[in-house]
Design a protein around this motif. Structure first.
Motif, PDB file in Angstrom:
ATOM      1  N   ALA A 186       1.091  -1.219  -0.495  1.00 38.44           N
ATOM      2  CA  ALA A 186       0.210  -0.007  -0.255  1.00 38.44           C
ATOM      3  C   ALA A 186       0.787   1.192   0.521  1.00 38.44           C
ATOM      4  O   ALA A 186       0.564   2.190  -0.630  1.00 38.44           O
ATOM      5  N   LEU A 187       2.238   1.471   0.117  1.00 34.83           N
ATOM      6  CA  LEU A 187       2.893   2.331   0.435  1.00 34.83           C
ATOM      7  C   LEU A 187       3.741   2.608  -0.707  1.00 34.83           C
ATOM      8  O   LEU A 187       3.973   3.876  -1.036  1.00 34.83           O
ATOM      9  N   LEU A 188       3.377   1.233  -2.010  1.00 37.12           N
ATOM     10  CA  LEU A 188       4.143   2.064  -2.731  1.00 37.12           C
ATOM     11  C   LEU A 188       3.237   2.745  -4.128  1.00 37.12           C
ATOM     12  O   LEU A 188       2.025   2.245  -4.673  1.00 37.12           O
ATOM     13  N   GLU A 189       4.300   4.020  -4.787  1.00 33.68           N
ATOM     14  CA  GLU A 189       3.664   4.311  -5.816  1.00 33.68           C
ATOM     15  C   GLU A 189       2.608   3.342  -7.252  1.00 33.68           C
ATOM     16  O   GLU A 189       3.135   1.938  -6.675  1.00 33.68           O
ATOM     17  N   PRO A 190       1.755   3.933  -7.826  1.00 34.01           N
ATOM     18  CA  PRO A 190       0.616   2.320  -8.547  1.00 34.01           C
ATOM     19  C   PRO A 190       2.273   1.900  -9.329  1.00 34.01           C
ATOM     20  O   PRO A 190       1.681   0.971  -9.742  1.00 34.01           O
ATOM     21  N   ALA A 191       2.861   2.838  -9.816  1.00 34.86           N
ATOM     22  CA  ALA A 191       3.755   1.940 -11.387  1.00 34.86           C
ATOM     23  C   ALA A 191       4.924   1.004  -9.924  1.00 34.86           C
ATOM     24  O   ALA A 191       5.616   0.120 -10.887  1.00 34.86           O
ATOM     25  N   ASP A 192       5.107   1.144  -9.235  1.00 33.61           N
ATOM     26  CA  ASP A 192       5.765   0.097  -8.122  1.00 33.61           C
ATOM     27  C   ASP A 192       5.433  -0.999  -8.127  1.00 33.61           C
ATOM     28  O   ASP A 192       5.218  -2.556  -7.748  1.00 33.61           O
ATOM     29  N   GLN A 193       3.747  -0.745  -7.425  1.00 32.63           N
ATOM     30  CA  GLN A 193       2.579  -2.257  -7.084  1.00 32.63           C
ATOM     31  C   GLN A 193       2.676  -2.924  -7.794  1.00 32.63           C
ATOM     32  O   GLN A 193       2.299  -3.835  -8.280  1.00 32.63           O
ATOM     33  N   ALA A 194       2.091  -2.441  -9.577  1.00 34.91           N
ATOM     34  CA  ALA A 194       1.955  -3.148 -10.725  1.00 34.91           C
ATOM     35  C   ALA A 194       3.551  -4.180 -10.739  1.00 34.91           C
ATOM     36  O   ALA A 194       3.079  -5.029 -11.326  1.00 34.91           O
ATOM     37  N   LEU A 195       4.533  -4.306 -10.504  1.00 33.78           N
ATOM     38  CA  LEU A 195       5.272  -5.125 -10.517  1.00 33.78           C
ATOM     39  C   LEU A 195       5.355  -5.992  -9.388  1.00 33.78           C
ATOM     40  O   LEU A 195       6.523  -7.454  -9.251  1.00 33.78           O
ATOM     41  N   ILE A 196       4.405  -5.766  -7.949  1.00 31.95           N
ATOM     42  CA  ILE A 196       4.599  -7.052  -6.839  1.00 31.95           C
ATOM     43  C   ILE A 196       3.473  -7.943  -7.721  1.00 31.95           C
ATOM     44  O   ILE A 196       2.555  -7.443  -7.269  1.00 31.95           O
TER      45      ILE A 196
END
Length: 510
Positions: A186-196
Motif C-alpha cells: 500500500a505504501l508503494l506508488e502505483p507503478a511500483d505496485q504493478a510489479l509486486i
C-alpha cells in the motif's frame, strides 16, 4: 529459459524488513534452479555489510552473494554485488564499487554517488543477463522505505528500471507479517505496485491450516497470491550481511562431548566484520562457542578470538572501555590462548599508526605480539595460500593495516599464516583459514594443549560438506514449500498484467 530483449529472465526478492529472509530465499531459489539445469546467478545491486569476501579476480563483494553463487554452482564475481557499503561508524561507510573502494561517504554525501551507482548497478545486471540463463536479485532492507525511494537502486528502483517481477517475503516469526505485507504494498506508488507479483511467508511454525484464513484474506485484499510458506528450519542461516544476524537463530549449534569440551569466546565488538570466520569452529563437536562483550564472559574461555573489524582503532577503544584489554592481556601472560584475525590481529600489536581508517595517528595496541601496524590508503585484497602445522591453508585478505615485526625484533615470535605467533597468542590477516579442516584440527589441538584441556577435534568434521548440506536444505525448502511452477512463470513472463492498486498509496507517482 526464454531470453527476452533484456537478456535472461530475472526477478527480484524484496522483504518487508531487513533480515526477513531475502538472502535465504534467493539462495534457495538459486539452488533449486541449478538442480533443474539452469545456469543461474545471484545479484544484489547495493549491499550494506561488514561480511565480505574476495573473488578469484580480486574483487570484494558481500559474503551473502558469494554463498548464493555457491548455491548456484558458479564462481562469484564483482557483477553479482556491484555496490558494497562497509560502515565504519554510525554515519560513514566505505563505498566499494565493482569490488574496489572508491571513497568514504556519510548518508548525505552518498547522494553524490547515486547517479553513478545506478548506472553501475544497471550495467552489472545487464552483464549477468547476457552470461546466465536466469538472474535472481535480492533487494535491500524494505521497498517501503519511502523516504529513500527517489534514490533507490536496489529495490523498486531496480525493478522499474529492469522491469522485474517482485516477490515480497515476510518473517512471520516476528509477528505482524500480514500487516507488513499489505502495508508494504500500500505504501508503494502505483507503478511500483504493478510489479509486486506475490508474497512468501518465511519462518512459519505451527499447523498450516491455522494460517490459511490469513492467506485467503491477504489474497482478497491485495489481489496477489502467496507463492510459498516456508517452515522454520534450524540452521538455515547462510553467510549473512551484518551483526544484526548474531541472534539466537544464528548462534552456533553446540555439540558438547562429555569431558572433552573446548570453550571459545568471540569478542563481539561494535564493528565486527567477517564473523563467518568462526562458523567452522561451530561445526566442531565439543566446541562450545559464544559471543562475549565483558571480562567475565571471556574469563573461563579456553580460547578468546578477537575477530575482524571495520574500525580497528575505534573497536580497540571499546575493548579498553570495557576492561577486556586487561582480561585478554592477563590470559596471554598466563599462557592461555588468544587468536586475533585481521583487525583483531592488528589490536594485538605493540603500536598502531592509522591516518587512513580512523585518522587517529599513533595508538598503542595491546602489546601481545611484537608487531607494528601501519594503515595504507590502498586496500589489500587477495586470496593467499600457505601452510601451517604441516597442512595447506587457503584464505582471503581484506585490510588496510599492514603488520611487521616492531623494529625488527622477533621477541620469540614465529611466522603464522602471514602473521605471527608468540607463545599462546596467534595473529593472522587471513580470513577463512579455519575452514581448512586439517589445519583447524591441528590448531584446536594446540589450543587445547596450551589451555590444559582434555579435548581432541573430531577426525572427520568436513566444513565444506556442512556448508553444502545447508545450501541443499534451502533448495529443498523452495522445492517442497513454494509454488515452483508459478516461480518459473514469473521468470518467463514477468509480473501479471492488471494487478490491482491498493489504495490509498499516499505516495505520488514518480
Amino acid at each position: 529459459m526464454r531470453r527476452g530483449p533484456a537478456g535472461a529472465p530475472a526477478l527480484l526478492v524484496a522483504g518487508t524488513t531487513s533480515d526477513a529472509g531475502k538472502s535465504v530465499l534467493v539462495t534457495g531459489i538459486c539452488r533449486w534452479l541449478a538442480r533443474q539445469g539452469v545456469k543461474v546467478a545471484p545479484f544484489k545491486a547495493q549491499n550494506m555489510s561488514l561480511n565480505s569476501v574476495v573473488t578469484a579476480d580480486g574483487a570484494e563483494i558481500g559474503r551473502a552473494q558469494a554463498a548464493q553463487a555457491a548455491a548456484a554452482g558458479v564462481e562469484p564475481t564483482a557483477a553479482m554485488n556491484p555496490v558494497l557499503l562497509k560502515p565504519g561508524s554510525d554515519r560513514r561507510s566505505q563505498v566499494v564499487v565493482r569490488g574496489r573502494p572508491v571513497g568514504e561517504a556519510d548518508a548525505l554525501g552518498y547522494r553524490d554517488f547515486k547517479d553513478r551507482l545506478r548506472t553501475v548497478a544497471a550495467e552489472s545486471l545487464a552483464e549477468l543477463r547476457t552470461e546466465y540463463d536466469a538472474v535472481i536479485c535480492e533487494g535491500a532492507g524494505s521497498p517501503a522505505e519511502i523516504n529513500l525511494r527517489p534514490g533507490d537502486i536496489a529495490n523498486m528502483g531496480l525493478a522499474r528500471t529492469a522491469d522485474l517481477p517482485v516477490l515480497v517475503v515476510g518473517d512471520i516469526d516476528r509477528g505482524g507479517v500480514f500487516a507488513a505485507m499489505h502495508g508494504t504494498l500500500a505504501l508503494l506508488e502505483p507503478a511500483d505496485q504493478a510489479l509486486i507479483a506475490g508474497f512468501v511467508v518465511n519462518k512459519f511454525r505451527g499447523a498450516p491450516e491455522l494460517l490459511e484464513p490469513g492467506l485467503d484474506m491477504l489474497r482478497r485484499l491485495t489481489g496477489r497470491p502467496v507463492h510459498g510458506v516456508l517452515p522454520w528450519l534450524e540452521g538455515r542461516s547462510i553467510d549473512v550481511e551484518d551483526s544484526l544476524a548474531l541472534t539466537a537463530e544464528r548462534a552456533p549449534v553446540r555439540a558438547p562431548v562429555q569431558g572433552r569440551t573446548l570453550r571459545v569466546a568471540v569478542v563481539h565488538t561494535p564493528r565486527i566484520s567477517n564473523f563467518t570466520d568462526i562458523d567452522a569452529l561451530a561445526v566442531e563437536p565439543g566446541v562450545d562457542l559464544r559471543f562475549a562483550s565483558s571480562p567475565q564472559e571471556v574469563d573461563d574461555a579456553d580460547l578468546v578470538v578477537l575477530p575482524g573489524t571495520r574500525a580497528t582503532v575505534a573497536d580497540l577503544a571499546w575493548v579498553r572501555e570495557r576492561g577486556l584489554d586487561a582480561a585478554v592481556t592477563a590470559r596471554a601472560e598466563q599462557g592461555r590462548p588468544v587468536l586475533g584475525i585481521c583487525g583483531g590481529y592488528q589490536m594485538l600489536a605493540r603500536r598502531i599508526h592509522d591516518e587512513v581508517e580512523s585518522g587517529a595517528g599513533a595508538v598503542p595496541g595491546l602489546g601481545l605480539l611484537p608487531t607494528a601496524v601501519t594503515f595504507a590508503a590502498d586496500k589489500t585484497l587477495g586470496r593467499p595460500v600457505g601452510s601451517a602445522y604441516g597442512h595447506p591453508v587457503e584464505g582471503y585478505e581484506i585490510h588496510h593495516g599492514h603488520s611487521v615485526l616492531d623494529d625488527g625484533a622477533d621477541d620469540g615470535a614465529e611466522p603464522f599464516l602471514d602473521g605471527w605467533r608468540r607463545g599462546a597468542v596467534w595473529g593472522t590477516t587471513w580470513h577463512g583459514a579455519l575452514e581448512n579442516d586439517a589445519f583447524r584440527r591441528a590448531f584446536l589441538a594446540d589450543v587445547a594443549r596450551c589451555a590444559g584441556r582434555d579435548f581432541a577435534p573430531a577426525p572427520d568434521t568436513d566444513f565444506a560438506a556442512e556448508r553444502t548440506a545447508r545450501l541443499d536444505a534451502l533448495g529443498d525448502l523452495v522445492e517442497q514449500h513454494m509454488d515452483t511452477a508459478a516461480l518459473l512463470r514469473l521468470l518467463e513472463e514477468g509480473a501479471p498484467d492488471g494487478l490491482p492498486v491498493i489504495p490509498p498509496a499516499g505516495v505520488p507517482d514518480a
